[in-house]
Write an enzyme that holds these catalytic residues in place. Structure first.
Site, PDB file in Angstrom:
ATOM      1  N   GLU A 155       0.939  -1.091  -0.078  1.00  0.00           N
ATOM      2  CA  GLU A 155      -0.009  -0.204   0.158  1.00  0.00           C
ATOM      3  C   GLU A 155       0.859   1.375   0.136  1.00  0.00           C
ATOM      4  O   GLU A 155       2.093   1.246   0.248  1.00  0.00           O
ATOM      5  CB  GLU A 155      -0.862  -0.080   1.279  1.00  0.00           C
ATOM      6  CG  GLU A 155      -1.733  -1.022   1.145  1.00  0.00           C
ATOM      7  CD  GLU A 155      -3.036  -1.327   2.377  1.00  0.00           C
ATOM      8  OE1 GLU A 155      -2.724  -0.279   3.262  1.00  0.00           O
ATOM      9  OE2 GLU A 155      -3.573  -2.046   2.608  1.00  0.00           O
ATOM     10  N   ALA A 265       7.525 -16.256  -4.916  1.00  0.00           N
ATOM     11  CA  ALA A 265       8.202 -15.552  -6.204  1.00  0.00           C
ATOM     12  C   ALA A 265       9.454 -15.254  -5.871  1.00  0.00           C
ATOM     13  O   ALA A 265      10.224 -14.939  -6.880  1.00  0.00           O
ATOM     14  CB  ALA A 265       7.113 -14.075  -5.972  1.00  0.00           C
ATOM     15  N   GLN A 302      44.422  -5.876 -17.571  1.00  0.00           N
ATOM     16  CA  GLN A 302      44.113  -6.378 -16.163  1.00  0.00           C
ATOM     17  C   GLN A 302      42.892  -5.760 -15.372  1.00  0.00           C
ATOM     18  O   GLN A 302      42.057  -6.587 -14.760  1.00  0.00           O
ATOM     19  CB  GLN A 302      45.239  -6.169 -15.214  1.00  0.00           C
ATOM     20  CG  GLN A 302      46.661  -6.764 -15.779  1.00  0.00           C
ATOM     21  CD  GLN A 302      47.817  -6.435 -14.919  1.00  0.00           C
ATOM     22  OE1 GLN A 302      47.712  -5.734 -13.818  1.00  0.00           O
ATOM     23  NE2 GLN A 302      48.655  -7.361 -14.729  1.00  0.00           N
ATOM     24  N   GLU A 386       9.600  -7.314  -3.383  1.00  0.00           N
ATOM     25  CA  GLU A 386       9.371  -8.689  -2.989  1.00  0.00           C
ATOM     26  C   GLU A 386      10.436  -8.545  -1.756  1.00  0.00           C
ATOM     27  O   GLU A 386      11.127  -9.688  -1.683  1.00  0.00           O
ATOM     28  CB  GLU A 386       9.919  -9.657  -3.965  1.00  0.00           C
ATOM     29  CG  GLU A 386       9.037  -9.661  -5.321  1.00  0.00           C
ATOM     30  CD  GLU A 386       7.722 -10.536  -5.228  1.00  0.00           C
ATOM     31  OE1 GLU A 386       7.687 -11.170  -4.464  1.00  0.00           O
ATOM     32  OE2 GLU A 386       7.017 -10.233  -6.263  1.00  0.00           O
ATOM     33  N   ASP A 390      17.706  -4.816   2.323  1.00  0.00           N
ATOM     34  CA  ASP A 390      17.766  -4.502   3.865  1.00  0.00           C
ATOM     35  C   ASP A 390      16.964  -5.350   4.560  1.00  0.00           C
ATOM     36  O   ASP A 390      17.172  -6.010   5.585  1.00  0.00           O
ATOM     37  CB  ASP A 390      17.579  -2.918   4.166  1.00  0.00           C
ATOM     38  CG  ASP A 390      18.401  -2.014   3.650  1.00  0.00           C
ATOM     39  OD1 ASP A 390      19.596  -2.570   3.073  1.00  0.00           O
ATOM     40  OD2 ASP A 390      18.731  -0.992   3.814  1.00  0.00           O
TER      41      ASP A 390
END
Lengths: 407, 246
Positions: A155, A265, A302, A386, A390
């Site tokens: 929401e 999911a 490199q 999803e 954090d």
């Protein structure tokens, strides 16, 4: 049910551009897969190369959803591949599901998002929490792509904290009255139905199926995204929507129900992100061998090799994580915390790889001649939706310490 | 209609090709194999279309070791009904044709499909040999085919035009581009392929009539010479004196 007025004609011409992608299997992880898994991978990749790669850049540039692909995804079996065949599912295992997501996201996170939402967030809850009638009514049409679904949990004021949701269903005797709004909903603008999570009169979170056409139900599109531009995102707005009682998912109860869907999911994302990472690596590797500076390919320097070496190392680790997680899931042993770790890790490495690949491509990396910038911008969503990066750290933190640091 | 489709494997088109044993053998190390595209895209898919139109069954047959099972499963996933694998290393076209003929004898297939060629050794031979061994008509390089009753109308590309011919079933046809479009197996097909029968049979005795002496890779491409656009005379000179094409 399909009274959608907007139509998106695929006027975009296919570019002559070929998709040169080649798969990389540094640790012979293919030996861990069955012939069937490999056939699934090859089939989805063939479809992607034929139907999606030639158009994806244009749709992303124009921020249009390639809606004609929904039916095709249904045809190839990208929806509900791990649900039983009697409901139109593919009857395949969880590794197969992961491989499908990997191949879709190898092309575009938005395309994978459409399939993730349909499979894990719409079909799965109807299968898991729905009645037999609901399964038979909705699942076969969702599997073929005749109907497109969306999932309403987040929401405007409740993202990482879904428990605080204010969307409500009120028991009115012969129906429920649904009020509230959901935000950041994939597929919403074109969805024929939505699985919506709302609190009942006892403050318990329940799932209801809301169908397009119900009075008071609207799905305004979210514009101005710099990410997942080939996927449609919107809001679900409920203004005194009368939802028939038979549309309640009878076995859904509490926050655990939507979180179970999210676990499914997230599992797909853990695989999908590898696809995006590998496309960036593949493109960067090829480019580094073709691009000549100071008289030799830049792959011979490199600092470029450092980037490429770290990329393939992280991809290999992510592949092993996903494969092991899939094996646990096939055995019914994968925990939500294990899934959370794989989602967080694999998306993070994909995002870092996209950024490094952009550098290897130099200026070309910012153009749509290469898929890099699109992947990079897409992954900025994937690292947040999803469960943010954090929040997933806190899930692992709580799992290993037993201490809740969420609030 | 009872339809038979001959399929085989071929190196993935992106595979790096090298040879071992004094260049007498193809080095299969680190080479992945796919279903021969002309077998898959044109022969198999057209057979499935004929079945969808007229009813019947599609059997696929291959000659090879167990590693071909994954290719056979793909054919079943695309839509074949059942499969036969002759458990033997295919040594030459005659050996393969003999094995397929031994199976087809007595099975009364109405139509036998092959791809026009295998894209590795490019022999174009199995179809013709098979027709001969079964005493059936052979139509090669077909790019279009319609069947009505027991008669097929087949189109073939010929130099500068098209040849249309009719042939009665049973017959052998080799299919090329135009016969059908590639079909990508879907997840349902892949799952259903698990339950479709794959019969493994032992080979019949057959001689290999050909042995390979040596393979040679084409010479490496010469480097490109860039000519100044302001100097067309130099281009003409190079084409005349070095490339000797004008």
């Amino acid at each position: 049910m399909s009274n959608i007025t907007e139509t998106l004609t695929p006027t975009i011409q296919k570019r002559a551009k070929q998709d040169p992608f080649q798969y990389h299997d540094y640790y012979q992880i293919d030996d861990l897969l069955t012939d069937e898994h490999k056939l699934i991978r090859e089939s989805v990749r063939s479809w992607i190369k034929k139907e999606v790669s030639p158009i994806i850049e244009e749709y992303a540039q124009q921020a249009k959803f390639p809606r004609h692909l929904v039916k095709q995804m249904g045809e190839i079996g990208a929806f509900g591949s791990n649900l039983p065949a009697e409901y139109g599912g593919g009857g395949l295992d969880d590794i197969s599901y992961g491989i499908i997501m990997q191949e879709l996201e190898r092309c575009d996170s938005g395309i994978r998002s459409t399939a993730s939402v349909q499979s894990s967030l719409v079909m799965y809850p109807i299968y898991k929490f729905g009645s037999e009638e609901q399964r038979r009514k909705y699942l076969p049409k969702l599997a073929t792509g005749e109907w497109l679904g969306s999932f309403g949990l987040t929401e405007p004021n409740h993202g990482s904290n879904p428990k605080g949701m204010t969307t409500r269903i009120k028991d009115e005797g012969d129906h429920y009255l649904l009020n509230g709004a959901k935000m950041w909903i994939s597929n919403a603008p074109f969805a024929d139905l939505a699985v919506v999570w709302a609190k009942d009169d006892e403050d318990i979170i329940r799932g209801v199926i809301v169908e397009r056409g119900m009075e008071g139900f609207t799905t305004p599109e979210t514009h101005g995204k710099w990410s997942l531009r080939a996927s449609a995102t919107g809001e679900l707005v409920f203004d005194n929507v009368k939802v028939p009682k038979e549309n309640l998912l009878p076995k859904s109860k509490g926050l655990r129900s939507p979180l179970t869907c999210l676990s499914s999911a997230r599992y797909g994302i853990a695989w999908g992100a590898i696809g995006a990472a590998m496309d960036c690596y593949d493109s960067a590797l090829r480019y580094s061998l073709e691009r000549i500076q100071f008289g030799k390919p830049i792959g011979g320097f490199q600092l470029t090799q450092k980037k490429l070496a770290e990329m393939i190392t992280e991809i290999t680790k992510a592949q092993l994580l996903a494969w092991r997680l899939g094996t646990l899931k096939n055995q019914g042993k994968a925990t939500p915390a294990q899934i959370s770790m794989a989602k967080r890790n694999n998306v993070e490495i994909a995002l870092k790889i996209a950024r490094e690949a952009r550098q290897i491509h130099g200026g070309m990396g910012i153009t749509d001649e290469y898929p890099i910038m699109r992947h990079m911008m897409n992954l900025e969503s994937v690292v947040t939706y999803e469960g943010t990066h954090d929040i997933h750290l806190l899930i692992t933190g709580m799992d290993v310490t037993g201490l809740n640091a969420f609030k | 209609m009872k339809l038979l489709v001959c399929i085989c494997k071929t190196p993935d088109t992106t595979a790096k090709i090298s040879f071992t044993n004094d260049n007498t053998q193809f080095d299969t190390n680190n080479v992945s194999f796919i279903m021969n595209p002309t077998d898959e895209w044109y022969a198999l898919v057209r057979a499935i279309e004929v079945k969808e139109q007229l009813g019947g069954t599609v059997t696929v047959i291959t000659v090879g070791q167990k590693d071909l099972d994954q290719i056979v499963r793909k054919a079943l996933a695309i839509g074949a009904d059942n499969a036969v694998r002759v458990n033997a290393e295919p040594t030459d076209a005659y050996f393969v044709a003999k094995q397929i003929a031994a199976h087809a004898q007595g099975e009364n297939y109405d139509l036998i499909f092959t791809g026009k060629e295998t894209i590795d050794y490019n022999g174009f031979m199995v179809g013709g040999m098979l027709a001969e061994l079964l005493d059936l008509p052979f139509v090669s390089l077909a790019n279009h085919m319609e069947i009505e009753g027991n008669t097929a109308t087949v189109s073939r590309d010929i130099e500068g035009g098209v040849e249309k011919l009719t042939v009665d079933t049973p017959f052998v046809v080799s299919a090329q581009k135009g016969m059908a479009e590639q079909r990508i197996p879907n997840m349902r097909g892949i799952m259903m392929a698990r339950r479709k029968p794959l019969k493994v049979v032992e080979p019949v005795a057959a001689a290999s009539l050909i042995s390979t002496k040596v393979y040679e890779l084409p010479p490496e491409r010469k480097s490109v010479k860039l000519v100044d656009p302001e100097n067309p005379a130099e281009l003409v000179r190079l084409l005349h004196e070095e490339a000797k094409v004008i």
